[in-house]
Design a protein around this motif. Structure first.
Motif, PDB file in Angstrom:
ATOM      1  N   THR A 194      56.949 -32.421 -55.788  1.00  0.00           N
ATOM      2  CA  THR A 194      57.947 -32.944 -54.852  1.00  0.00           C
ATOM      3  C   THR A 194      59.360 -32.753 -55.392  1.00  0.00           C
ATOM      4  OG1 THR A 194      57.614 -35.148 -55.809  1.00  0.00           O
ATOM      5  CG2 THR A 194      56.389 -34.606 -53.801  1.00  0.00           C
ATOM      6  N   LYS A 195      59.461 -32.335 -56.654  1.00  0.00           N
ATOM      7  CA  LYS A 195      60.730 -31.857 -57.206  1.00  0.00           C
ATOM      8  C   LYS A 195      60.401 -30.872 -58.319  1.00  0.00           C
ATOM      9  CE  LYS A 195      61.676 -35.450 -60.676  1.00  0.00           C
ATOM     10  NZ  LYS A 195      62.653 -36.488 -61.103  1.00  0.00           N
ATOM     11  N   PRO A 196      61.285 -29.928 -58.633  1.00  0.00           N
ATOM     12  CA  PRO A 196      60.968 -28.907 -59.633  1.00  0.00           C
ATOM     13  C   PRO A 196      60.737 -29.514 -61.012  1.00  0.00           C
ATOM     14  CG  PRO A 196      62.903 -28.292 -58.342  1.00  0.00           C
ATOM     15  CD  PRO A 196      62.614 -29.721 -58.019  1.00  0.00           C
ATOM     16  N   ILE A 197      59.813 -28.887 -61.787  1.00  0.00           N
ATOM     17  CA  ILE A 197      59.594 -29.346 -63.159  1.00  0.00           C
ATOM     18  C   ILE A 197      59.880 -28.242 -64.173  1.00  0.00           C
ATOM     19  CG2 ILE A 197      57.916 -31.105 -62.480  1.00  0.00           C
ATOM     20  CD1 ILE A 197      55.704 -29.235 -63.477  1.00  0.00           C
ATOM     21  N   ASN A 198      60.047 -26.990 -63.703  1.00  0.00           N
ATOM     22  CA  ASN A 198      60.451 -25.909 -64.602  1.00  0.00           C
ATOM     23  C   ASN A 198      61.063 -24.801 -63.760  1.00  0.00           C
ATOM     24  OD1 ASN A 198      58.310 -24.246 -63.575  1.00  0.00           O
ATOM     25  ND2 ASN A 198      56.897 -25.254 -64.987  1.00  0.00           N
ATOM     26  N   ASN A 199      61.485 -23.739 -64.394  1.00  0.00           N
ATOM     27  CA  ASN A 199      62.152 -22.656 -63.669  1.00  0.00           C
ATOM     28  C   ASN A 199      61.184 -21.638 -63.077  1.00  0.00           C
ATOM     29  OD1 ASN A 199      64.724 -23.670 -64.330  1.00  0.00           O
ATOM     30  ND2 ASN A 199      64.704 -22.632 -66.316  1.00  0.00           N
ATOM     31  N   GLU A 200      59.896 -21.789 -63.373  1.00  0.00           N
ATOM     32  CA  GLU A 200      58.926 -20.796 -62.926  1.00  0.00           C
ATOM     33  C   GLU A 200      58.272 -21.160 -61.602  1.00  0.00           C
ATOM     34  OE1 GLU A 200      56.241 -20.675 -66.182  1.00  0.00           O
ATOM     35  OE2 GLU A 200      57.620 -19.607 -67.520  1.00  0.00           O
ATOM     36  N   ARG A 201      58.424 -22.399 -61.172  1.00  0.00           N
ATOM     37  CA  ARG A 201      57.772 -22.853 -59.944  1.00  0.00           C
ATOM     38  C   ARG A 201      58.785 -23.534 -59.031  1.00  0.00           C
ATOM     39  NH1 ARG A 201      53.164 -26.716 -61.855  1.00  0.00           N
ATOM     40  NH2 ARG A 201      52.687 -26.720 -59.631  1.00  0.00           N
ATOM     41  N   GLY A 202      58.606 -23.349 -57.739  1.00  0.00           N
ATOM     42  CA  GLY A 202      59.460 -24.010 -56.770  1.00  0.00           C
ATOM     43  C   GLY A 202      58.940 -25.401 -56.448  1.00  0.00           C
ATOM     44  N   SER A 203      59.612 -26.089 -55.566  1.00  0.00           N
ATOM     45  CA  SER A 203      59.168 -27.414 -55.142  1.00  0.00           C
ATOM     46  C   SER A 203      58.656 -27.353 -53.706  1.00  0.00           C
ATOM     47  CB  SER A 203      60.301 -28.433 -55.266  1.00  0.00           C
ATOM     48  OG  SER A 203      61.426 -28.032 -54.517  1.00  0.00           O
ATOM     49  N   CYS A 204      57.910 -28.342 -53.333  1.00  0.00           N
ATOM     50  CA  CYS A 204      57.246 -28.382 -52.031  1.00  0.00           C
ATOM     51  C   CYS A 204      58.269 -28.388 -50.894  1.00  0.00           C
ATOM     52  CB  CYS A 204      56.361 -29.623 -51.956  1.00  0.00           C
ATOM     53  SG  CYS A 204      55.422 -29.756 -50.427  1.00  0.00           S
ATOM     54  N   PHE A 205      58.014 -27.562 -49.882  1.00  0.00           N
ATOM     55  CA  PHE A 205      58.879 -27.585 -48.700  1.00  0.00           C
ATOM     56  C   PHE A 205      58.126 -28.142 -47.495  1.00  0.00           C
ATOM     57  CE2 PHE A 205      57.249 -23.316 -49.477  1.00  0.00           C
ATOM     58  CZ  PHE A 205      56.662 -22.950 -48.273  1.00  0.00           C
ATOM     59  N   TYR A 206      57.021 -28.829 -47.749  1.00  0.00           N
ATOM     60  CA  TYR A 206      56.316 -29.650 -46.760  1.00  0.00           C
ATOM     61  C   TYR A 206      55.858 -28.879 -45.532  1.00  0.00           C
ATOM     62  CZ  TYR A 206      58.219 -33.241 -49.775  1.00  0.00           C
ATOM     63  OH  TYR A 206      58.547 -33.988 -50.873  1.00  0.00           O
ATOM     64  N   CYS A 207      55.191 -27.756 -45.774  1.00  0.00           N
ATOM     65  CA  CYS A 207      54.611 -27.013 -44.654  1.00  0.00           C
ATOM     66  C   CYS A 207      53.203 -27.506 -44.334  1.00  0.00           C
ATOM     67  CB  CYS A 207      54.592 -25.515 -44.947  1.00  0.00           C
ATOM     68  SG  CYS A 207      53.370 -25.010 -46.189  1.00  0.00           S
TER      69      CYS A 207
END
Length: 585
Positions: free
Chosen positions: A210-223
Motif C-alpha cells: 500500500t506504499k513503496p518499500i524499495n526502489n524495485e517495486r511499485g505500490s498498489c494502484f487498487y485495480c
C-alpha cells in the motif's frame, strides 16, 4: 524450437545448492542463498513467467479480450486471465485415489508456482498453532515454537511487505505492517453486523504494497486484479519478488520446463549429489549436480520425489527410514455461503475496486473447550462492485426461480436474456456478499499419499495415489461455519442464496485438496523414527538434503500457509549458510 544448450551446460557444473521448485519456499531459498554468494540452480517444472512482460501480462484486460471471454480452461482453472498455469487435472500428469477417497491435487506449472495467483492472505502462525497437542491432546506439537519463528516472520514482513494492523491478539501475532486499505461499503456492513453478534472483524493482513518499500517495486494502484499477477510488482509473487532478484545476482541458474524425477545419491556416503529431471518440451532426461539439495516443489511433489528416489541404501525412498514420508497430509477445511443484500439494490455506482481480495477478515475468536470440535477457522469476506462477469459474483443464478419485483412493480424471475438480464444486473450489481471459512484439520497418519505401483505420467515418472477422508471434527467445524454465516447474513438484513448445506453433504465442506493448502508430507520432529526432518528442515537420514515448502509442517493452523512457508524457508536457508561456514555441509 527449444534450445537445450543451457540444460547440457548445467550438467557440467556442480552447484552449491540445487533447488526443486520456485514458489514461496524455493524462491525464498534461492533469494537468500544467492544473495549470500552461493551458486544456485532452480529446477522448475513449468514455464517462465513475469507479470510485467507483455507476453505474460493480463492485468487491466476486459473479458471480451479473451477468446473465451475470460472463462476458465483446463490449464486456467480460475479464468483465462488468472495467473495460474496448471490445475487439478493436467493432461498427461495424472494422480490416483484409493477407493472411497476424495482428494483433488492442484499443481502449478510456472515460475513462482501458486504465489502468482493466490489470495495473498499473509497470516503468521501463533504460539498455539505450534503446540496443539499440548492444548487439546490431538496430533503432535512442532519441535519449534513461535519464539523460534518470530525473527523470521519479522524479516519476511519487512522484506516482502504486508498490510494490516497490530491488534495484540494472542494467537494472531502482530507484525511489521503497512497501512491497510479502508473497508468498502459491504465490509462496513459486515463489521456492523459482526459487532452486534460479538464476532471480531479486523483489517486484513495481505501482501500488497500500500506504499513503496524499495526502489524495485511499485505500490498498489487498487485495480483489484492481484490474481492476474501485478505488472508493478506491488503484490507478492515469488516469480517477481524472489526469483527474479535471485537470478539478477548472477549466482542463480533458472531451468524452466524441468520436471524432477529423483534425488541422486552417492552409494557409499548416502549423501545427495543432485537431481535428475526430464525436459517437458524435448522429453530428454538430464541431471544437475549439487553439494546441497533443497526440495520445495509443494508438499505433494516433494513427497513424490522422496518416495521415487529409491536405491539400495534407501529402498523405501530417500530420507524415509521412518516410513513417514507422504503421511499426515492435510488440507485446510473450507466451506462457503453467499447472500444478496436488498438494501444495496440499485446502489450508486462508483469505483471501489481496492486490493484483489478482502479488506477485512475475522480471525478465530472462540474457545474450543466450549464447542464440539477442536481447532478453529478464520472468515474471509467477498463482495462489492467487481468487474461484471455473468454468473460470477452477484448470485443472479441463485435467484433464478425466485419471484422479484422489477422497477415497475411486476413480479418476475431474476436473470433471463437481453433487456431483462441487463436490468437485473444493474439492479443487483454490488449487492452480493460472500463468506468463506478456512480452518484447521487434525492431522492423521491414515491420511497419506503414496506411489501408485501401476501408473506413470507422460514423463515415465510414477504418480501419487491419495488416501484421505475428513473426520467428524472437520465436519462439525463446517457446520459451525455455516451457522455463523447465516447469523451474519441475517444480521445484515440479507437473504442467503441457495439451500443451506446440511449433514448429507457435510455442511458444504470442500473436498480435500480443493482449498490448495495441503501440508505435512515430510514432517519435522525430534525423533527420527516418527519424522522425516529435524527442526531445521534437514533430513534425519541425509544431512545435505533439506525441504523448504509446506511438507515439514506438523499441523496446518487455521491460517493460510504461505507466510509460514516463507519464514521457515528463510530460517532453513540461514541455517544452511551457517553450516557451510562451519564446514558441516
Amino acid at each position: 524450437m527449444i534450445n537445450s544448450s543451457i540444460y547440457i551446460k548445467s550438467q557440467q557444473e556442480v552447484f552449491d545448492v540445487v533447488i526443486v521448485g520456485s514458489g514461496a519456499g524455493g524462491g525464498m531459498a534461492a533469494h537468500t542463498l544467492a544473495k549470500a554468494g552461493a551458486k544456485v540452480c532452480i529446477l522448475e517444472a513449468g514455464q517462465p513467467f513475469d507479470p510485467a512482460d507483455p507476453k505474460d501480462m493480463t492485468q487491466m484486460k476486459w473479458p471480451y479480450e479473451s477468446l473465451r471471454r475470460g472463462a476458465s480452461s483446463s490449464l486456467r482453472n480460475f479464468g483465462d486471465f488468472d495467473a495460474a498455469y496448471g490445475g487439478w487435472d493436467i493432461e498427461g500428469e495424472p494422480y490416483t485415489r484409493k477407493e472411497g477417497t476424495k482428494f483433488d491435487w492442484f499443481r502449478s506449472r510456472m515460475v513462482g508456482g501458486r504465489t502468482n495467483h493466490w489470495g495473498r492472505i499473509s497470516l503468521r502462525f501463533g504460539p498455539d498453532d505450534f503446540k496443539r497437542k499440548s492444548i487439546d491432546g490431538l496430533g503432535d506439537d512442532w519441535p519449534i515454537g513461535y519464539d523460534d519463528m518470530k525473527p523470521y516472520y519479522d524479516k519476511v514482513d519487512q522484506m516482502i511487505g504486508v498490510f494490516g494492523t497490530n491488534e495484540g491478539l494472542r494467537n494472531d501475532p502482530d507484525g511489521y505492517f503497512l497501512p491497510p486499505p479502508k473497508p468498502r461499503l459491504h465490509e462496513l456492513m459486515i463489521k456492523k453486523a459482526n459487532k452486534a453478534l460479538g464476532i471480531p472483524t479486523y483489517p486484513s493482513r495481505m501482501s500488497m504494497l500500500t506504499k513503496p518499500i524499495n526502489n524495485e517495486r511499485g505500490s498498489c494502484f487498487y485495480c483489484g486484479q492481484c490474481n492476474r499477477g501485478c505488472s508493478a510488482y506491488a503484490d507478492f509473487s515469488s516469480s517477481s519478488v524472489l526469483v527474479k532478484p535471485a537470478v539478477q545476482t548472477g549466482n542463480t541458474t533458472l531451468l524452466p520446463f524441468a520436471m524432477a524425477r529423483e534425488v541422486m545419491t552417492d552409494p557409499v556416503t548416502g549423501l545427495a549429489t543432485g537431481v535428475s529431471y526430464v525436459h517437458t518440451g524435448t522429453m530428454m532426461e538430464y541431471s544437475v549436480k549439487g553439494k546441497i539439495v533443497v526440495l520445495a516443489a509443494s508438499a505433494g511433489e516433494t513427497a513424490r520425489l522422496l518416495l521415487n528416489s529409491k536405491s539400495a541404501r534407501f529402498p523405501n525412498g530417500i530420507a524415509n527410514s521412518s516410513g513417514v514420508v507422504g503421511k499426515y497430509i492435510n488440507d485446510s477445511t473450507g466451506a462457503s455461503r453467499s447472500a444478496i443484500i436488498p438494501s444495496l439494490f440499485d446502489r450508486k455506482r462508483y469505483n471501489e475496486d481496492g486490493v484483489g481480495g478482502m479488506h477485512v477478515y475475522t480471525p478465530w475468536w472462540l474457545d474450543n473447550k466450549k464447542l464440539d470440535f477442536p481447532r478453529g477457522y478464520h472468515i474471509e469476506y467477498g463482495g462489492g462492485m467487481g468487474m461484471p462477469n455473468y454468473g460470477f459474483g452477484w448470485g443472479i443464478e441463485g435467484l433464478n426461480g425466485r419471484e422479484n419485483f422489477n422497477r415497475d412493480g411486476i413480479k418476475k424471475a431474476a436473470g433471463g436474456y437481453g433487456a431483462t438480464l441487463k436490468e437485473d444486473y444493474r439492479r443487483f450489481y454490488g449487492a452480493y456478499v460472500g463468506f468463506a471459512g478456512r480452518g484447521e484439520p487434525v492431522p492423521r497418519e491414515d491420511n497419506y499419499c503414496e506411489i501408485d505401483p501401476n501408473v506413470v505420467d507422460k514423463f515415465g515418472i510414477p504418480v501419487l495415489r491419495f488416501n484421505y477422508k475428513w473426520s467428524d471434527y472437520e465436519v462439525k467445524q463446517a457446520k459451525h461455519m455455516q451457522d455463523t454465516f447465516e447469523e451474519i447474513i441475517h444480521s445484515m438484513g440479507g437473504e442467503a442464496l441457495g439451500k443451506k448445506p446440511g449433514a448429507q453433504d457435510n455442511y458444504g465442506l470442500a473436498d480435500p485438496g480443493r482449498i490448495i493448502h495441503e501440508v505435512g508430507t515430510a514432517r519435522m520432529g525430534n525423533d527420527k523414527n516418527t519424522s522425516v526432518l529435524n527442526s531445521n528442515c534437514q533430513a534425519h537420514d541425509v544431512k545435505n538434503l533439506f525441504v523448504a515448502d509446506a511438507a515439514p509442517f506438523v499441523s496446518q493452523g487455521d491460517k493460510n500457509a504461505t507466510w509460514t512457508i516463507l519464514a521457515l524457508s528463510l530460517r532453513t536457508s540461514e541455517y544452511i549458510i551457517d553450516q557451510r561456514k562451519k564446514g558441516n555441509l
